[in-house]
Design a protein around this motif. Structure first.
Motif, PDB file in Angstrom:
ATOM      1  N   ASP A  20       0.801  -1.218   0.000  1.00  0.00           N
ATOM      2  CA  ASP A  20       0.000   0.000   0.000  1.00  0.00           C
ATOM      3  C   ASP A  20       0.836   1.271   0.000  1.00  0.00           C
ATOM      4  N   LYS A  21       2.118   1.186   0.290  1.00  0.00           N
ATOM      5  CA  LYS A  21       3.002   2.365   0.281  1.00  0.00           C
ATOM      6  C   LYS A  21       3.771   2.500  -1.032  1.00  0.00           C
ATOM      7  N   ILE A  22       3.643   1.566  -1.938  1.00  0.00           N
ATOM      8  CA  ILE A  22       4.392   1.605  -3.199  1.00  0.00           C
ATOM      9  C   ILE A  22       3.591   2.376  -4.239  1.00  0.00           C
ATOM     10  N   GLN A  23       4.257   3.371  -4.838  1.00  0.00           N
ATOM     11  CA  GLN A  23       3.630   4.185  -5.862  1.00  0.00           C
ATOM     12  C   GLN A  23       4.563   4.264  -7.065  1.00  0.00           C
ATOM     13  N   THR A  24       3.984   4.312  -8.237  1.00  0.00           N
ATOM     14  CA  THR A  24       4.758   4.544  -9.454  1.00  0.00           C
ATOM     15  C   THR A  24       4.621   6.014  -9.796  1.00  0.00           C
ATOM     16  N   LEU A  25       5.760   6.703  -9.838  1.00  0.00           N
ATOM     17  CA  LEU A  25       5.735   8.120 -10.157  1.00  0.00           C
ATOM     18  C   LEU A  25       5.570   8.303 -11.657  1.00  0.00           C
TER      19      LEU A  25
END
Length: 91
Positions: A20-25
């Motif tokens: 849940d903390k992983i984001q693709t910029l």
């Protein structure tokens, strides 16, 4: 340029990582500098980028980001840290 007062700290992870903390910029155009050394120099590097943008009449927008490339997880000696500091350009 108010958003540039905000800073996001990022680390790279494997492409197949989940959580849940992983984001693709998103891809973006930016001004960037590679900071070599301890983290205490971040503010000075950021201010250098902002001054350069102002002098060159380059509009900035968004949040300043710090991407840790060589960090304490890899080196005990802080002089070996490498961090990419970047400021997004306004579109």
């Amino acid at each position: 340029m108010d958003d540039l007062d905000r800073i996001t700290y990022c680390v790279t992870v494997a492409r197949d990582s989940v959580g849940d903390k992983i984001q693709t910029l998103p891809a973006l155009k930016c001004l960037e500098v590679y900071h070599h050394g301890p983290y205490e120099g971040f503010a000075e590097q950021r201010e250098h980028l902002v001054r350069y943008a102002q002098e060159a009449d380059i509009p900035l927008a968004g949040t300043c980001r710090h991407l840790y490339l060589e960090s304490p997880a890899l080196h005990l000696d802080s002089s070996r840290y490498v961090t990419l500091i970047f400021l997004p350009l306004a579109e």
